[in-house]
Design a protein around this motif. Structure first.
Motif, mmCIF file in Angstrom:
data_model
loop_
_atom_site.group_PDB
_atom_site.id
_atom_site.type_symbol
_atom_site.label_atom_id
_atom_site.label_comp_id
_atom_site.label_asym_id
_atom_site.label_seq_id
_atom_site.Cartn_x
_atom_site.Cartn_y
_atom_site.Cartn_z
ATOM 1 N N SER A 280 18.768 69.697 83.788
ATOM 2 C CA SER A 280 18.280 71.064 83.972
ATOM 3 C C SER A 280 17.354 71.238 85.163
ATOM 4 O O SER A 280 16.907 72.357 85.426
ATOM 5 C CB SER A 280 17.540 71.517 82.700
ATOM 6 N N LYS B 70 13.401 73.699 86.110
ATOM 7 C CA LYS B 70 13.262 75.098 85.713
ATOM 8 C C LYS B 70 12.572 75.267 84.366
ATOM 9 O O LYS B 70 12.043 76.334 84.067
ATOM 10 C CB LYS B 70 14.624 75.779 85.691
ATOM 11 N N ARG B 71 12.565 74.205 83.543
ATOM 12 C CA ARG B 71 11.927 74.308 82.233
ATOM 13 C C ARG B 71 10.491 73.789 82.228
ATOM 14 O O ARG B 71 9.777 73.964 81.253
ATOM 15 C CB ARG B 71 12.736 73.535 81.193
ATOM 16 N N THR B 72 10.092 73.128 83.298
ATOM 17 C CA THR B 72 8.769 72.502 83.297
ATOM 18 C C THR B 72 7.875 72.953 84.440
ATOM 19 O O THR B 72 6.706 72.598 84.473
ATOM 20 C CB THR B 72 8.907 70.975 83.376
ATOM 21 N N SER C 82 16.613 64.938 80.884
ATOM 22 C CA SER C 82 16.541 66.398 80.845
ATOM 23 C C SER C 82 16.319 66.965 82.243
ATOM 24 O O SER C 82 16.844 68.024 82.585
ATOM 25 C CB SER C 82 15.424 66.851 79.900
#
Length: 226
Positions: A145, A148-150, A141
């Protein structure tokens, strides 16, 4: 019945796995001598492409973790309960053919999770890791990605070791006696003198608790005793 060609018999190298795609199902085509087998093209272990593997003796071997499947049946010689699905195939006019309807029906019953246009495509690991690799999905992941999500540092944790094998607070023993007096700084002088036999007539005084002597090869001499 819908016949579809997956390889040319004459040009297909002997004992060299070849990739084919029918009805959105990955296949592996293997010729050995005058025989041909067409199997589901993914290893049952982690979904690696069997066309990237090799033939060893009478077995088709996965190129990632060495899982084996018999060339004639797809049954694992190591673990007979593991069977790589085999599809009907035959040679007609020099073409290796399969029945598209059979493969499509199998694909409908076993939906394939591979998106060939996405990151990793054919080579995506859909198993999400094992106990020894619990963060394989998380790593992928990050590759897709970024962070930006974590957040800037991502998820901070140990990777590659089962959590049950990592130390926890129950494994740490704290001796309170060692915390009663704070240790001195490294540049402070520390007394190291040691007295052995303080009540003896001739006590042994050492500047440091380290004494090097020759071996006696038997009993101590009389001067050493007194």
């Amino acid at each position: 019945m819908t016949k579809i060609k997956v390889a040319d018999f004459k040009t297909l190298p002997d004992r060299t796995p070849s990739y084919a795609l029918v009805a959105d199902v990955d296949l592996v085509v293997v010729r050995w001598d005058n025989e041909v087998s067409v199997f589901y093209g993914r290893c049952l272990h982690r979904g690696a492409l069997m066309s990237d593997g090799h033939v060893r003796g009478k077995n088709l071997i996965c190129g990632v973790h060495d899982w084996d499947y018999r060339l004639d049946s797809g049954v694992s010689e190591y673990a007979n309960e593991e069977v790589l699905p085999k599809f009907e195939s035959w040679v007609e006019g020099g073409d290796i053919l399969v029945e598209e309807d059979e493969i499509a029906a199998w694909g409908h019953a076993n939906p394939q999770p591979f998106n060939r246009k996405s990151y990793l495509g054919l080579y995506a690991d859909t198993s999400h890791g094992t106990e020894e690799e619990p963060y394989a999905g998380l790593i992928q992941s990050y590759a897709r990605s970024g962070l930006k999500r974590t957040g800037h540092h991502g998820q901070v944790d140990a990777m590659g070791v089962p959590r049950s094998q990592l130390p926890d607070w129950d494994d740490i023993q704290i001796l309170t006696a060692q915390l009663h007096r704070a240790p001195m700084l490294e540049d402070e002088a520390v007394g190291t003198e040691v007295v052995i036999g303080p009540n003896a007539r001739k006590p042994l005084r050492l500047d440091i608790p380290l004494f090097v002597s020759d071996m006696s090869y038997g009993a101590l001499s009389e001067p050493a005793k007194i």
